[in-house]
Design an enzyme around this catalytic site. Sequence first.
Site, PDB file in Angstrom:
ATOM      1  N   CYS A 128      13.437 110.879  66.433  1.00 34.38           N
ATOM      2  CA  CYS A 128      13.826 112.066  66.857  1.00 34.38           C
ATOM      3  C   CYS A 128      15.012 112.718  66.088  1.00 34.38           C
ATOM      4  CB  CYS A 128      14.558 111.863  68.349  1.00 34.38           C
ATOM      5  SG  CYS A 128      14.894 113.151  69.353  1.00 34.38           S
ATOM      6  N   HIS A 158       9.592 109.447  71.558  1.00 34.86           N
ATOM      7  CA  HIS A 158      10.205 107.990  71.676  1.00 34.86           C
ATOM      8  C   HIS A 158       9.388 106.995  72.199  1.00 34.86           C
ATOM      9  CE1 HIS A 158      14.587 109.515  72.000  1.00 34.86           C
ATOM     10  NE2 HIS A 158      13.875 110.567  71.958  1.00 34.86           N
ATOM     11  N   GLU A 203       9.915 103.968  72.117  1.00 39.26           N
ATOM     12  CA  GLU A 203      10.670 102.947  73.155  1.00 39.26           C
ATOM     13  C   GLU A 203      10.595 103.338  74.614  1.00 39.26           C
ATOM     14  OE1 GLU A 203      13.559 106.048  73.087  1.00 39.26           O
ATOM     15  OE2 GLU A 203      12.377 105.381  71.554  1.00 39.26           O
TER      16      GLU A 203
END
Length: 401
Positions: free
Chosen positions: A257, A342, A344
């Site tokens: 990001c 992202h 995760e």
Amino acid sequence: MKPKDHKPCILALSDGTIAHGTAIGKIGTTGGELCFNTSMAGYQEIFTDPSYYGQMMMMTYPHIGNYGTMSRDDEARSVMISGLIVRSFSEEFSNPMADGSLQEYLERNNVIGISGVDTRKLVHHIRDEGVMNAVISSETLDEEMLIRKAKEWPSMVGLELATKVTRKEAQTISSDGPYKLAVFDYGVKKSILDNFVKRGCTLRVFPAEADLDDVKDWDADGYFFSNGPGDPNASADYGLPIIEHAKSTKKPIFGICLGHQLMAMSEGIAVKKMFVGHRGANQPVKNNETGLVEITTQNHGFAVDEEKLDDSKVEVTHINLNDQTIEGLKFKNFPGMSVQYHPEASPGPHDSQYLFDQFMEMVKQGAGSKVQGAGSKAQEAGSKAHGAGHKSQDAPYKPEP
């Protein structure tokens, strides 16, 4: 004050658009850039994502609050959004594992919100007109004053926010593994740290404005630059010098990001503000090296400018299938990889967690090798891993030709 009291509330956009509803959370007035998230669940993880700091969150899924809140779902120590807009707010919850209701959670975290808004209509409006600032108030119904307040709210362009959400001092998070990773906290999510720890990394998590001498003393096996809020150009003064140091070590580097944007900027590649950002857990991304499609979690309002790419410095590894924006890069002049989205998740699908494994392969290849040329060996390992990233898990859906 509880939402069942149905205290009137107003949402005012900077272009003069007005929406009426009822107050949820804390009574008061708040503002920020109005964005929307298309996730069907995971509202607590969204509210506590530091990348949302200072932004007004509009949830497109109509029912919010129906499963309450649980402390284990927080991605940070406090709620990061500046306000909440929903279609239908659930005052009761049916989850036996919940710690309490969303209303109690919002009140405890001083979050001001509005329910009863036609979020579908507002999302269409933002998609047509572009992102803009807005104000919520349950204190006053003066529409003209609130529109004026929304117009005067600071723009996200040029706004430095990473130092508002970073930790105050460096922290070590230990694991039983042998690898040392330097993490730069621009608003890092708890789930990102968890992914590294469970892969055998001992982390030294540095604040955004890290002391370079402290970073050098840690002598990491790899470097990670985290997600975070605000305009990446405003984070360049403290972000780019650390990235340049990391590049000089020839150790593997990974960015997510904001970290991805800063890594691109370090190679002279510009970052631009998007007309409408990507926020949700259902964004399709194509891996250019494997041809596979991943369904990803995203949260960004800035992106690497595809017109400013330099093929001698980077290779585009991932692309967004909705608007063709850049979602991933591999760097040619140092052992680095980065993604805009992202991996995760939290919330969202786990299609992209292989990226943590790829980076760890780079770290493992480079760790312990202090001789000249270790960096190129790690880069070669990263390139190989980038093309074989899905071997350790179920492959994401691959469309028919």
